[in-house]
Design an enzyme around this catalytic site. Structure first.
Site, PDB file in Angstrom:
ATOM      1  N   CYS A  63     -11.340   3.453  -0.324  1.00 21.53           N
ATOM      2  CA  CYS A  63     -10.014   3.914   0.091  1.00 21.53           C
ATOM      3  C   CYS A  63      -9.665   3.128   1.346  1.00 21.53           C
ATOM      4  O   CYS A  63     -10.536   2.878   2.193  1.00 21.53           O
ATOM      5  CB  CYS A  63     -10.050   5.414   0.382  1.00 21.53           C
ATOM      6  SG  CYS A  63      -8.528   6.045   1.115  1.00 21.53           S
TER       7      CYS A  63
ATOM      8  N   GLU B 101      -6.069   9.144  10.224  1.00 18.04           N
ATOM      9  CA  GLU B 101      -4.701   8.991  10.746  1.00 18.04           C
ATOM     10  C   GLU B 101      -4.521   9.731  12.075  1.00 18.04           C
ATOM     11  O   GLU B 101      -3.726   9.331  12.914  1.00 18.04           O
ATOM     12  CB  GLU B 101      -3.677   9.466   9.713  1.00 18.04           C
ATOM     13  CG  GLU B 101      -3.634   8.521   8.536  1.00 18.04           C
ATOM     14  CD  GLU B 101      -2.322   8.540   7.766  1.00 18.04           C
ATOM     15  OE1 GLU B 101      -1.381   9.233   8.170  1.00 18.04           O
ATOM     16  OE2 GLU B 101      -2.265   7.825   6.747  1.00 18.04           O
TER      17      GLU B 101
ATOM     18  N   CYS C 199      -3.825  -0.956  -1.931  1.00 18.08           N
ATOM     19  CA  CYS C 199      -4.145   0.459  -2.150  1.00 18.08           C
ATOM     20  C   CYS C 199      -5.169   0.590  -3.289  1.00 18.08           C
ATOM     21  O   CYS C 199      -4.957   0.061  -4.388  1.00 18.08           O
ATOM     22  CB  CYS C 199      -2.857   1.180  -2.514  1.00 18.08           C
ATOM     23  SG  CYS C 199      -3.066   2.914  -2.900  1.00 18.08           S
TER      24      CYS C 199
ATOM     25  N   HIS D  20      -8.379   3.843   4.026  1.00 14.86           N
ATOM     26  CA  HIS D  20      -8.557   4.478   5.334  1.00 14.86           C
ATOM     27  C   HIS D  20     -10.016   4.562   5.787  1.00 14.86           C
ATOM     28  O   HIS D  20     -10.279   5.017   6.890  1.00 14.86           O
ATOM     29  CB  HIS D  20      -8.016   5.912   5.300  1.00 14.86           C
ATOM     30  CG  HIS D  20      -6.525   6.006   5.323  1.00 14.86           C
ATOM     31  ND1 HIS D  20      -5.744   5.517   4.315  1.00 14.86           N
ATOM     32  CD2 HIS D  20      -5.683   6.548   6.237  1.00 14.86           C
ATOM     33  CE1 HIS D  20      -4.477   5.766   4.595  1.00 14.86           C
ATOM     34  NE2 HIS D  20      -4.411   6.386   5.758  1.00 14.86           N
TER      35      HIS D  20
ATOM     36  N   ASP E   1       0.864  -1.180   0.000  1.00 12.07           N
ATOM     37  CA  ASP E   1       0.000   0.000   0.000  1.00 12.07           C
ATOM     38  C   ASP E   1       0.898   1.226   0.000  1.00 12.07           C
ATOM     39  O   ASP E   1       2.106   1.130   0.245  1.00 12.07           O
ATOM     40  CB  ASP E   1      -0.888   0.003   1.263  1.00 12.07           C
ATOM     41  CG  ASP E   1      -1.745   1.260   1.352  1.00 12.07           C
ATOM     42  OD1 ASP E   1      -2.460   1.561   0.379  1.00 12.07           O
ATOM     43  OD2 ASP E   1      -1.683   1.966   2.380  1.00 12.07           O
ATOM     44  N   SER E   2       0.286   2.394  -0.231  1.00 12.69           N
ATOM     45  CA  SER E   2       1.047   3.641  -0.203  1.00 12.69           C
ATOM     46  C   SER E   2       1.531   3.981   1.213  1.00 12.69           C
ATOM     47  O   SER E   2       2.392   4.833   1.372  1.00 12.69           O
ATOM     48  CB  SER E   2       0.172   4.771  -0.723  1.00 12.69           C
ATOM     49  OG  SER E   2      -1.031   4.825   0.012  1.00 12.69           O
TER      50      SER E   2
HETATM   51  N1  DGL Z   1      -4.067   3.938   0.174  1.00 18.27           N
HETATM   52  C1  DGL Z   1      -4.717   4.970  -0.585  1.00 18.27           C
HETATM   53  C2  DGL Z   1      -5.947   4.395  -1.271  1.00 18.27           C
HETATM   54  O1  DGL Z   1      -6.536   3.422  -0.855  1.00 18.27           O
HETATM   55  C3  DGL Z   1      -5.094   6.153   0.290  1.00 18.27           C
HETATM   56  C4  DGL Z   1      -3.904   7.004   0.713  1.00 18.27           C
HETATM   57  C5  DGL Z   1      -3.158   7.604  -0.453  1.00 18.27           C
HETATM   58  O2  DGL Z   1      -3.644   8.554  -1.091  1.00 18.27           O
HETATM   59  O3  DGL Z   1      -2.079   7.093  -0.745  1.00 18.27           O
HETATM   60  O4  DGL Z   1      -6.363   4.908  -2.285  1.00 18.27           O
END
Ligand code: DGL
Length: 267
Positions: free
Chosen positions: A184, A152, A73, A186, A10-11
């Site tokens: 997403c 977060e 992600c 989060h 993931d990012s």
């Molecule tokens: N992990 C990213 C997503 O699910 C969210 C955070 C980001 O923008 O990197 O799209």
């Protein structure tokens, strides 16, 4: 062969919501997580950049001899799934297809909302996936970038988040959606707040969970499930501060993040 780990990237910390579902559904599997915390967010970046980053993350996981790559992600799944699939000779699973399919199954009225990063919503990937399963579906997309920071901060259940949620979501209510995709990584911790704004009847689709179910199905079909009967191990790698990842990531998913290590994948 089958006892090789599953790789997840993931990012940043968000993909831990996918990792957690995997650890529940496949408790005996070894899991390797890579969070690209030095380069988060992906949600505002160009397609080319996200493809490059995703290939680097996948290359790192492949160097750990994983049997499958899970792109946790949403933004990377939207932009780089095909490129990662083409580059590696192991199964690669993204979160968009399982989430889109589940949404198409869940809706009764045929009007579905999707929330995500700017990148995910502008790519229309969920819409495409939903329409494959339900061609007449009406899909309303809404980027909700502030949700990432609020989650977060640990502010999922606060007044400020309620205000932001109303601003983002009340328009969806006017469209009379009956199903909402949490597109997403989060957003799963915001389920309570989203129900407060959109009402208890709304079907909330959590692609993290749907993806874990899909991963299990693919491992079964390909005869790749581990033969181990004991709990698997989870290893964590990040491209920036391991301590920050341990703290904020641990809070996000209420897990004890053991011994994350810093690595450089930008080579
Ligand atoms: N992990 C990213 C997503 O699910 C969210 C955070 C980001 O923008 O990197 O799209």
């Amino acid at each position: 062969m089958e006892n090789r780990p599953i790789g997840v990237f993931d990012s940043g910390i968000g993909g831990l919501t996918v990792l957690k579902e995997l650890s529940v559904i496949l408790p005996n599997e070894d899991l390797i997580y890579f969070g690209d915390t030095a380069r988060v967010p992906y949600g505002t970046r160009s397609k080319e950049t996200i493809i490059r980053y995703s290939l680097q993350c996948s290359e790192f996981l492949k160097s750990k001899d994983v049997k499958m790559i899970v792109i946790a992600c949403n933004t990377a799944s939207a932009f780089a799934l095909d490129e990662v699939r083409d580059a590696f000779d192991i199964p690669v699973v993204g979160v968009i297809r399982p989430g889109g399919e589940a949404a198409a199954k869940a809706t009764e009225c045929g009007t579905i909302g999707v929330i995500g990063t700017e990148g995910t919503i502008n790519s229309r990937s969920y819409e495409i996936e939903i329409r494959k399963n339900l061609p007449e579906a009406k899909v309303i997309g809404q980027p909700c970038p502030l949700f990432v920071q609020l989650v977060e901060e640990g502010w999922a259940d606060t007044d400020v988040t309620e205000l932001v949620a109303k601003k983002y979501l009340l328009d969806m209510k006017d469209h009379e959606i009956d199903t909402l995709v949490l597109g997403c990584t989060h957003y799963p911790p915001l389920r309570y707040m989203i129900r407060k704004v959109l009402g208890d009847e709304i079907n909330l689709i959590n692609p993290a969970l749907e993806t874990a179910v899909e991963v299990k199905k693919i491992l079964e079909e390909k005869n790749l499930l581990t033969e181990r009967n004991s709990f698997g191990e989870i290893s964590y790698y990040v491209s920036d501060s391991p301590e920050k990842f341990r703290r904020i990531g641990g809070n996000l998913v209420q897990m004890n993040i053991k011994d994350p290590k810093k690595v450089d994948v930008d080579i």
